[in-house]
Design an enzyme around this catalytic site. Sequence first.
Site, mmCIF file in Angstrom:
data_model
loop_
_atom_site.group_PDB
_atom_site.id
_atom_site.type_symbol
_atom_site.label_atom_id
_atom_site.label_comp_id
_atom_site.label_asym_id
_atom_site.label_seq_id
_atom_site.Cartn_x
_atom_site.Cartn_y
_atom_site.Cartn_z
ATOM 1 N N CYS A 268 1.349 26.822 -15.141
ATOM 2 C CA CYS A 268 1.066 27.266 -13.784
ATOM 3 C C CYS A 268 2.261 28.085 -13.281
ATOM 4 O O CYS A 268 3.402 27.838 -13.684
ATOM 5 C CB CYS A 268 0.827 26.132 -12.804
ATOM 6 S SG CYS A 268 -0.524 25.065 -13.252
ATOM 7 N N ARG B 279 1.993 31.929 -17.672
ATOM 8 C CA ARG B 279 2.149 30.483 -17.499
ATOM 9 C C ARG B 279 0.815 29.762 -17.305
ATOM 10 O O ARG B 279 0.772 28.541 -17.261
ATOM 11 C CB ARG B 279 3.042 30.193 -16.279
ATOM 12 C CG ARG B 279 4.431 30.732 -16.424
ATOM 13 C CD ARG B 279 5.219 30.440 -15.174
ATOM 14 N NE ARG B 279 5.640 29.057 -15.137
ATOM 15 C CZ ARG B 279 6.813 28.617 -15.560
ATOM 16 N NH1 ARG B 279 7.676 29.460 -16.067
ATOM 17 N NH2 ARG B 279 7.108 27.350 -15.481
ATOM 18 N N TRP C 254 -3.002 26.603 -14.789
ATOM 19 C CA TRP C 254 -3.421 26.093 -16.095
ATOM 20 C C TRP C 254 -3.898 24.678 -15.814
ATOM 21 O O TRP C 254 -3.103 23.792 -15.494
ATOM 22 C CB TRP C 254 -2.234 26.087 -17.068
ATOM 23 C CG TRP C 254 -2.625 25.659 -18.454
ATOM 24 C CD1 TRP C 254 -3.105 26.457 -19.451
ATOM 25 C CD2 TRP C 254 -2.566 24.329 -18.996
ATOM 26 N NE1 TRP C 254 -3.352 25.712 -20.575
ATOM 27 C CE2 TRP C 254 -3.042 24.405 -20.319
ATOM 28 C CE3 TRP C 254 -2.184 23.090 -18.498
ATOM 29 C CZ2 TRP C 254 -3.123 23.296 -21.154
ATOM 30 C CZ3 TRP C 254 -2.271 21.978 -19.323
ATOM 31 C CH2 TRP C 254 -2.734 22.087 -20.635
ATOM 32 N N ASN D 155 3.155 23.131 -9.035
ATOM 33 C CA ASN D 155 3.256 23.067 -10.506
ATOM 34 C C ASN D 155 3.685 21.660 -10.858
ATOM 35 O O ASN D 155 4.571 21.112 -10.199
ATOM 36 C CB ASN D 155 4.343 23.997 -11.043
ATOM 37 C CG ASN D 155 3.921 25.437 -11.043
ATOM 38 O OD1 ASN D 155 2.803 25.754 -10.668
ATOM 39 N ND2 ASN D 155 4.822 26.298 -11.470
ATOM 40 N N GLY D 156 3.125 21.125 -11.937
ATOM 41 C CA GLY D 156 3.514 19.787 -12.374
ATOM 42 C C GLY D 156 2.324 18.854 -12.358
ATOM 43 O O GLY D 156 1.169 19.293 -12.209
ATOM 44 N N GLU E 44 3.585 27.640 -39.838
ATOM 45 C CA GLU E 44 3.720 28.513 -38.668
ATOM 46 C C GLU E 44 2.630 29.604 -38.693
ATOM 47 O O GLU E 44 2.074 29.959 -37.652
ATOM 48 C CB GLU E 44 5.139 29.114 -38.642
ATOM 49 C CG GLU E 44 5.409 30.147 -37.572
ATOM 50 C CD GLU E 44 5.218 29.668 -36.125
ATOM 51 O OE1 GLU E 44 5.033 28.464 -35.897
ATOM 52 O OE2 GLU E 44 5.198 30.533 -35.238
ATOM 53 N N LYS F 85 -0.203 30.168 -35.827
ATOM 54 C CA LYS F 85 -0.354 31.461 -35.157
ATOM 55 C C LYS F 85 -1.808 31.923 -35.201
ATOM 56 O O LYS F 85 -2.371 32.342 -34.210
ATOM 57 C CB LYS F 85 0.531 32.462 -35.896
ATOM 58 C CG LYS F 85 1.380 33.389 -35.195
ATOM 59 C CD LYS F 85 2.529 33.025 -34.336
ATOM 60 C CE LYS F 85 2.516 31.829 -33.500
ATOM 61 N NZ LYS F 85 3.823 31.376 -33.110
ATOM 62 N N GLU G 234 -4.177 29.659 -33.116
ATOM 63 C CA GLU G 234 -3.845 29.717 -31.697
ATOM 64 C C GLU G 234 -4.504 30.889 -30.972
ATOM 65 O O GLU G 234 -4.966 30.751 -29.848
ATOM 66 C CB GLU G 234 -2.317 29.829 -31.604
ATOM 67 C CG GLU G 234 -1.746 29.908 -30.235
ATOM 68 C CD GLU G 234 -0.211 29.901 -30.256
ATOM 69 O OE1 GLU G 234 0.393 30.276 -31.287
ATOM 70 O OE2 GLU G 234 0.382 29.537 -29.230
ATOM 71 N N HIS H 257 -4.235 16.726 -54.220
ATOM 72 C CA HIS H 257 -4.281 15.342 -53.740
ATOM 73 C C HIS H 257 -5.288 15.188 -52.593
ATOM 74 O O HIS H 257 -5.251 14.199 -51.872
ATOM 75 C CB HIS H 257 -2.881 14.891 -53.301
ATOM 76 C CG HIS H 257 -1.900 14.897 -54.431
ATOM 77 N ND1 HIS H 257 -1.963 13.993 -55.472
ATOM 78 C CD2 HIS H 257 -0.867 15.722 -54.714
ATOM 79 C CE1 HIS H 257 -1.001 14.252 -56.344
ATOM 80 N NE2 HIS H 257 -0.323 15.302 -55.901
ATOM 81 N N LYS I 224 1.965 29.548 -21.887
ATOM 82 C CA LYS I 224 3.217 29.845 -22.568
ATOM 83 C C LYS I 224 4.224 28.715 -22.421
ATOM 84 O O LYS I 224 4.915 28.364 -23.368
ATOM 85 C CB LYS I 224 3.792 31.133 -21.982
ATOM 86 C CG LYS I 224 5.110 31.563 -22.590
ATOM 87 C CD LYS I 224 4.892 32.108 -23.973
ATOM 88 C CE LYS I 224 6.164 32.579 -24.640
ATOM 89 N NZ LYS I 224 5.944 32.672 -26.101
HETATM 90 O O1 M6R Z 1 9.004 27.063 -25.074
HETATM 91 P P1 M6R Z 1 9.002 26.203 -26.286
HETATM 92 O O2 M6R Z 1 9.594 26.858 -27.467
HETATM 93 O O3 M6R Z 1 9.591 24.844 -26.044
HETATM 94 O O4 M6R Z 1 7.461 25.962 -26.600
HETATM 95 C C1 M6R Z 1 7.048 25.080 -27.589
HETATM 96 C C2 M6R Z 1 5.608 25.306 -27.955
HETATM 97 O O5 M6R Z 1 4.781 25.038 -26.859
HETATM 98 C C3 M6R Z 1 5.367 26.731 -28.434
HETATM 99 O O6 M6R Z 1 6.187 27.073 -29.487
HETATM 100 C C4 M6R Z 1 3.886 26.905 -28.879
HETATM 101 O O7 M6R Z 1 3.649 26.161 -30.010
HETATM 102 C C5 M6R Z 1 3.612 28.388 -29.070
HETATM 103 N N1 M6R Z 1 2.514 28.794 -28.240
HETATM 104 C C6 M6R Z 1 3.299 28.746 -30.464
HETATM 105 O O8 M6R Z 1 3.054 30.104 -30.641
#
Ligand code: M6R
Length: 568
Positions: free
Chosen positions: A2, A27, A74, A100-101, A449, A453, A456, A472, A563
Amino acid sequence: MCGIFGYIGKNNAKEKLIEGLENLEYRGYDSSGVAIVQNGQIHIVKKAGKVCVLKDELLQSDLDGHCGIAHTRWATHGLPTELNAHPHTDSKNQLCLVHNGIIENYISLKKEFNLTTKTQSDTEVIAELIAKIKEKDNLEKIKKACSFLKGSYALAVIFENEPDAIYLAKKESPLMTTYGEDGIYISSDANAFKKYANNFYILKNNEFAKIKNNDIEFYNKNSKINKKLNNFEKTFSFENKNEFLMQDEIMQTPDALKETALFFENFKNLKNYFDNIDNIYLIGCGTAYHSCLLGKKYLEFLNIPIFSEIASEFRYSNVKPSKKSLCIFVSQSGETADTIACIKKCNCKTLAITNVPNSSITFNCKKTILMKAGWERAVASTKAYCCQLLVFYLIKCLLKNEKPKWKQLVSSCKKYLKKNNIKDISKKVLNFEKIMFIGRQEDYVTAMESSLKLKEISYINCIACPSGELKHGTLALVDENTLVVLISTKSSLHNKNLLSKQEIEARKGCCFVASNIINSEIELPNLNSDLMPIMSILPFQLLACEVCISKGYNPDKPRNLSKSVTVE
Ligand code: M6R
């Protein structure tokens, strides 16, 4: 998660709030809303969907005022509907607020104070609660209401009986304010008002502010306080050249790496911080956790126990670092709630690796290594991940008294980004129902990773598996609809990897190889093995982005995500 923005000054608040929300949309982007004071009356406009929906509505309206608050959401409590969007009001419209929160005790507060609400949001309870407090002074009302709240909040509040003032309150969720060139700005991320100010104030936990008559007054629970200004860190600005931020941010990787390596010179005195430690914990979430997995590989030469931990798990584990542990927290945003919760459990040396100066993580850790990746706004982390790995590599070189070879890395990344075949590969990827990324050692982390990606932002159900683990269990998934991407950058393990390729092909699966060792579908430049994982993720960041765009999605704003994950 947010975004909050606020403005009170001589210019048109509507335009300022739209611009602020656009800057903060990374955000959260489920719904958004503004409250603007016009002729002493508060007017609220809210919309479900992205900020552009609200913007269209606002541009058509004749709302005209100089004071307002705004929010991009969010959703945590309740669907992303117009009703649940912020600002929220109390039932008598005495005040409106953005938050926010998460208020953890909102259900018990409702019972305790007999509050009735019309939305599913925890935030509305704060509005009702403030309105219910008997104190006459608005600041005292907020202070008293906050004393009942459990959880996290950044709040901006406007009262109907004092429409020329904005009140702020903060606990755990970030909140900043500044004197800008044409008025006072408020935001949950200082970057959103950077254009208008040279420095800014950061509210700390349990601090409040009253903004009125072109003046900001700060308070703690008991009294008025003085606060010092923070400067914006000098950071080089990147141009936006592509349609999407994620495309720009991947292309910025070479410069981000260079700036981070140059800036690391400022942290060389941290060498001693690694003396007299018994073990190291590396803690992060998502992509940052993957950096921790590779961080462990970079630091293994120290020959002490090193543990890479997922913050959301570690915060609840019975393991507690000892007094002689060093805990390293990796976070691009510096605001990830789970990671911050872990810092609080450590009574030992703590070191943050982050891209955001003055973030909560830097306040909570004893030492910080700041990266210089530049503002990363696309939800999928790309250039920041590469810089996190680079920092671990630079720490390794520092501790071993070796000269880092980052210049080679920068030029290889630059060349690769200029010329690669990922567009063609992405077209082929679209033909498969299932996708797996496999590899061994560092390449397995790259596989994890890469898989994160792709899922996501393109919503393809893909997984990562260590090559040797296929047989396995996971091999059962392989059929003619499966694409397995084998990442193989370690010559000592290459032949073993080729066995996996045969196992896949024998089950009619398709196997693409990404390698610097043989001619392959995805050819990688040859680099020193320490630098390889920093470079070898690039094709898969590009791949995820290409696949996402060809499926018609926006890579910067994947569904359900945000984010900066500032709530648990
Ligand atoms: O801001 P941060 O690096 O602490 O965020 C951690 C994760 O939320 C962040 O890396 C998330 O996995 C990304 N969206 C991946 O692309």
